[in-house]
Design an enzyme around this catalytic site. Structure first.
Site, short mmCIF file in Angstrom:
data_model
loop_
_atom_site.label_atom_id
_atom_site.label_comp_id
_atom_site.label_asym_id
_atom_site.label_seq_id
_atom_site.Cartn_x
_atom_site.Cartn_y
_atom_site.Cartn_z
N ASP A 164 5.66 -8.59 2.35
CA ASP A 164 5.07 -7.89 1.22
C ASP A 164 4.14 -8.87 0.50
O ASP A 164 4.31 -10.10 0.61
CB ASP A 164 6.15 -7.40 0.25
CG ASP A 164 5.57 -6.58 -0.89
OD1 ASP A 164 5.18 -5.42 -0.65
OD2 ASP A 164 5.48 -7.09 -2.01
N HIS A 222 3.53 -7.10 -11.68
CA HIS A 222 4.36 -8.08 -10.99
C HIS A 222 4.79 -9.27 -11.85
O HIS A 222 5.66 -10.03 -11.46
CB HIS A 222 3.67 -8.59 -9.73
CG HIS A 222 2.23 -8.99 -9.91
ND1 HIS A 222 1.81 -9.93 -10.82
CD2 HIS A 222 1.11 -8.56 -9.27
CE1 HIS A 222 0.50 -10.08 -10.74
NE2 HIS A 222 0.04 -9.25 -9.82
N GLU A 272 1.77 -9.62 -3.27
CA GLU A 272 1.35 -9.29 -4.62
C GLU A 272 -0.08 -9.77 -4.77
O GLU A 272 -0.46 -10.81 -4.20
CB GLU A 272 2.26 -9.93 -5.67
CG GLU A 272 3.73 -9.53 -5.56
CD GLU A 272 3.99 -8.04 -5.61
OE1 GLU A 272 3.17 -7.31 -6.25
OE2 GLU A 272 4.97 -7.57 -5.03
N HIS A 295 8.75 -5.65 -7.44
CA HIS A 295 7.32 -5.98 -7.52
C HIS A 295 7.06 -7.48 -7.42
O HIS A 295 5.96 -7.92 -7.76
CB HIS A 295 6.65 -5.39 -8.77
CG HIS A 295 6.57 -3.90 -8.74
ND1 HIS A 295 5.91 -3.20 -7.76
CD2 HIS A 295 7.09 -2.97 -9.57
CE1 HIS A 295 6.02 -1.90 -8.00
NE2 HIS A 295 6.74 -1.73 -9.08
N ASP A 337 10.64 -7.26 -2.63
CA ASP A 337 10.16 -6.05 -1.96
C ASP A 337 10.23 -6.19 -0.45
O ASP A 337 10.54 -5.22 0.26
CB ASP A 337 8.74 -5.73 -2.41
CG ASP A 337 8.70 -5.19 -3.84
OD1 ASP A 337 9.76 -5.05 -4.47
OD2 ASP A 337 7.58 -4.89 -4.32
#
Length: 205
Positions: free
Chosen positions: A15, A67, A17, A162, A167
Protein backbone atom coordinates in the site's frame (compact mmCIF):
# COMPACT_ATOMS: atom_id res chain seq x y z
CA UNK A 1 2.99 -19.23 -11.28
CA UNK A 2 -0.12 -19.15 -13.47
CA UNK A 3 -1.04 -22.79 -12.77
CA UNK A 4 0.37 -23.18 -9.25
CA UNK A 5 -2.27 -23.42 -6.48
CA UNK A 6 -2.68 -20.28 -4.38
CA UNK A 7 -1.49 -22.02 -1.24
CA UNK A 8 1.90 -22.76 -2.82
CA UNK A 9 2.58 -19.15 -3.83
CA UNK A 10 4.12 -16.17 -2.08
CA UNK A 11 2.45 -12.78 -2.38
CA UNK A 12 3.72 -9.29 -1.62
CA UNK A 13 0.83 -7.07 -0.58
CA UNK A 14 1.57 -3.37 -0.58
CA UNK A 15 0.00 0.00 0.00
CA UNK A 16 1.12 3.58 -0.50
CA UNK A 17 0.42 6.98 0.97
CA UNK A 18 0.79 10.01 -1.28
CA UNK A 19 0.57 13.79 -1.52
CA UNK A 20 -2.37 13.60 -3.93
CA UNK A 21 -4.43 11.48 -6.28
CA UNK A 22 -2.44 11.50 -9.53
CA UNK A 23 1.30 11.29 -10.20
CA UNK A 24 0.65 12.78 -13.63
CA UNK A 25 -0.54 15.94 -11.86
CA UNK A 26 2.48 16.15 -9.60
CA UNK A 27 1.44 14.00 -6.63
CA UNK A 28 4.32 12.18 -4.94
CA UNK A 29 4.81 9.03 -2.88
CA UNK A 30 5.13 9.58 0.88
CA UNK A 31 5.16 6.03 2.20
CA UNK A 32 5.32 2.43 1.01
CA UNK A 33 4.32 -0.46 3.24
CA UNK A 34 4.31 -4.15 2.30
CA UNK A 35 3.93 -7.57 3.90
CA UNK A 36 4.27 -11.13 2.67
CA UNK A 37 1.65 -13.85 2.42
CA UNK A 38 3.59 -17.11 2.47
CA UNK A 39 2.70 -20.62 1.18
CA UNK A 40 -0.31 -21.96 3.02
CA UNK A 41 -1.84 -18.47 2.67
CA UNK A 42 -0.13 -17.46 5.90
CA UNK A 43 0.21 -13.76 6.63
CA UNK A 44 3.75 -13.12 7.86
CA UNK A 45 3.90 -9.74 9.61
CA UNK A 46 7.54 -10.33 10.50
CA UNK A 47 8.47 -10.21 6.81
CA UNK A 48 7.61 -6.62 6.03
CA UNK A 49 8.85 -3.50 4.30
CA UNK A 50 7.91 0.00 5.36
CA UNK A 51 9.45 3.41 4.91
CA UNK A 52 8.47 7.04 4.79
CA UNK A 53 9.69 8.95 1.75
CA UNK A 54 10.80 12.56 1.38
CA UNK A 55 8.73 13.83 -1.57
CA UNK A 56 10.81 16.98 -2.02
CA UNK A 57 7.48 18.79 -2.33
CA UNK A 58 4.85 20.27 0.01
CA UNK A 59 2.29 17.95 1.57
CA UNK A 60 -1.17 19.49 1.01
CA UNK A 61 -3.41 19.70 4.05
CA UNK A 62 -6.13 17.56 2.42
CA UNK A 63 -3.59 14.73 2.06
CA UNK A 64 -2.22 15.22 5.59
CA UNK A 65 -5.78 15.14 6.96
CA UNK A 66 -6.19 11.59 5.58
CA UNK A 67 -2.93 9.89 6.57
CA UNK A 68 -1.43 12.24 9.18
CA UNK A 69 2.01 12.31 7.52
CA UNK A 70 3.53 15.75 7.98
CA UNK A 71 6.42 17.54 6.32
CA UNK A 72 8.42 17.26 9.55
CA UNK A 73 7.96 13.48 9.59
CA UNK A 74 9.56 13.04 6.17
CA UNK A 75 12.23 15.77 6.30
CA UNK A 76 15.07 13.33 7.06
CA UNK A 77 13.69 10.33 5.15
CA UNK A 78 15.13 8.87 1.92
CA UNK A 79 14.03 10.03 -1.50
CA UNK A 80 12.09 7.69 -3.76
CA UNK A 81 15.15 6.92 -5.92
CA UNK A 82 16.77 5.40 -2.84
CA UNK A 83 13.64 3.52 -1.75
CA UNK A 84 12.53 1.76 -4.93
CA UNK A 85 15.51 -0.63 -5.26
CA UNK A 86 14.92 -2.01 -1.77
CA UNK A 87 11.19 -2.27 -2.32
CA UNK A 88 11.64 -4.08 -5.63
CA UNK A 89 14.10 -6.46 -3.99
CA UNK A 90 11.47 -7.22 -1.34
CA UNK A 91 8.92 -8.14 -4.02
CA UNK A 92 11.25 -10.46 -5.93
CA UNK A 93 9.76 -13.82 -7.01
CA UNK A 94 6.30 -12.98 -5.64
CA UNK A 95 2.88 -12.05 -6.96
CA UNK A 96 1.95 -8.46 -6.09
CA UNK A 97 -1.42 -7.52 -4.61
CA UNK A 98 -2.93 -4.14 -3.77
CA UNK A 99 -6.35 -2.70 -3.02
CA UNK A 100 -7.29 -0.65 -6.08
CA UNK A 101 -4.02 -1.68 -7.67
CA UNK A 102 -4.22 0.91 -10.46
CA UNK A 103 -3.76 3.76 -7.95
CA UNK A 104 -0.73 2.39 -6.10
CA UNK A 105 0.90 0.92 -9.19
CA UNK A 106 0.54 4.17 -11.11
CA UNK A 107 2.73 5.92 -8.52
CA UNK A 108 5.33 3.16 -8.51
CA UNK A 109 5.44 3.12 -12.31
CA UNK A 110 5.66 6.90 -12.55
CA UNK A 111 8.49 7.21 -10.06
CA UNK A 112 10.34 4.24 -11.56
CA UNK A 113 10.31 5.89 -14.97
CA UNK A 114 11.28 9.24 -13.47
CA UNK A 115 14.26 7.67 -11.69
CA UNK A 116 15.23 5.44 -14.66
CA UNK A 117 14.74 2.34 -12.51
CA UNK A 118 13.30 -0.82 -14.09
CA UNK A 119 9.95 -1.73 -12.53
CA UNK A 120 9.87 -5.53 -12.13
CA UNK A 121 6.26 -5.72 -10.88
CA UNK A 122 4.63 -7.63 -13.73
CA UNK A 123 2.24 -9.98 -11.91
CA UNK A 124 -0.36 -7.99 -9.98
CA UNK A 125 -3.75 -8.79 -8.41
CA UNK A 126 -6.36 -6.17 -7.47
CA UNK A 127 -8.02 -7.08 -4.16
CA UNK A 128 -11.04 -4.85 -4.85
CA UNK A 129 -12.02 -7.04 -7.81
CA UNK A 130 -10.92 -10.15 -5.92
CA UNK A 131 -13.27 -9.32 -3.05
CA UNK A 132 -16.11 -8.67 -5.50
CA UNK A 133 -15.51 -12.08 -7.07
CA UNK A 134 -15.29 -13.94 -3.76
CA UNK A 135 -17.93 -12.02 -1.80
CA UNK A 136 -20.43 -10.46 -4.17
CA UNK A 137 -23.28 -8.20 -3.12
CA UNK A 138 -21.60 -6.02 -0.50
CA UNK A 139 -22.58 -2.35 -0.37
CA UNK A 140 -19.00 -1.15 -0.47
CA UNK A 141 -15.62 -2.64 -1.29
CA UNK A 142 -13.57 0.11 0.28
CA UNK A 143 -10.83 -1.26 2.48
CA UNK A 144 -12.39 0.37 5.53
CA UNK A 145 -15.73 -1.30 4.91
CA UNK A 146 -14.12 -4.70 4.28
CA UNK A 147 -12.07 -4.43 7.47
CA UNK A 148 -15.34 -3.86 9.34
CA UNK A 149 -17.29 -6.54 7.43
CA UNK A 150 -14.73 -9.26 8.12
CA UNK A 151 -13.98 -8.00 11.64
CA UNK A 152 -10.29 -7.70 10.85
CA UNK A 153 -8.17 -6.32 13.67
CA UNK A 154 -4.46 -6.87 13.26
CA UNK A 155 -2.48 -5.51 16.25
CA UNK A 156 0.15 -3.24 14.72
CA UNK A 157 1.92 -0.85 17.11
CA UNK A 158 2.75 2.67 15.92
CA UNK A 159 0.48 2.55 12.90
CA UNK A 160 -3.18 3.09 12.04
CA UNK A 161 -5.75 3.18 9.22
CA UNK A 162 -4.52 5.14 6.19
CA UNK A 163 -0.90 4.40 6.99
CA UNK A 164 0.79 2.15 4.46
CA UNK A 165 1.80 -0.78 6.68
CA UNK A 166 -1.57 -0.95 8.44
CA UNK A 167 -3.47 -0.93 5.15
CA UNK A 168 -1.06 -3.39 3.51
CA UNK A 169 -1.42 -5.85 6.40
CA UNK A 170 -5.22 -5.71 6.34
CA UNK A 171 -5.25 -5.99 2.55
CA UNK A 172 -3.07 -9.08 2.92
CA UNK A 173 -5.53 -10.61 5.37
CA UNK A 174 -8.33 -9.77 2.94
CA UNK A 175 -6.37 -11.53 0.19
CA UNK A 176 -6.17 -14.72 2.26
CA UNK A 177 -9.88 -14.59 3.09
CA UNK A 178 -10.84 -14.21 -0.56
CA UNK A 179 -8.44 -16.82 -1.94
CA UNK A 180 -9.58 -19.39 0.63
CA UNK A 181 -13.21 -18.72 -0.31
CA UNK A 182 -12.44 -19.14 -4.02
CA UNK A 183 -10.33 -22.26 -3.43
CA UNK A 184 -13.32 -23.85 -1.70
CA UNK A 185 -15.13 -23.40 -5.03
CA UNK A 186 -12.26 -25.09 -6.93
CA UNK A 187 -10.98 -21.73 -8.15
CA UNK A 188 -7.44 -22.25 -6.96
CA UNK A 189 -4.93 -20.90 -9.50
CA UNK A 190 -4.24 -17.59 -11.19
CA UNK A 191 -5.42 -19.12 -14.45
CA UNK A 192 -8.75 -19.85 -12.80
CA UNK A 193 -9.23 -16.30 -11.54
CA UNK A 194 -8.13 -14.89 -14.90
CA UNK A 195 -11.29 -16.45 -16.34
CA UNK A 196 -13.64 -14.88 -13.79
CA UNK A 197 -15.94 -12.09 -14.96
CA UNK A 198 -14.06 -8.81 -14.36
CA UNK A 199 -10.85 -10.69 -13.61
CA UNK A 200 -9.01 -9.60 -10.45
CA UNK A 201 -5.70 -9.79 -12.35
CA UNK A 202 -4.53 -6.22 -12.94
CA UNK A 203 -1.38 -7.17 -14.83
CA UNK A 204 0.24 -10.45 -15.85
CA UNK A 205 3.32 -10.43 -18.03
Amino acid sequence: MFDIPFDQLTFTVFDTETTGMSPDKGARLLEIGAVKVKPGLVLDLQDSFCTLINPKAPIPYNAYSVHGISTAMVADKPEIKDVLPGFFSFTENTIIAAHNARFDCSFVSHHSAECCIVNPMTKIVDTVKLAKSAHSGLKSYSLGNLIHYFSMDIPLPDTYRHRALYDAAHTALLLTICLKKLAAQDICTMRHISKLPKSPIYLWQ
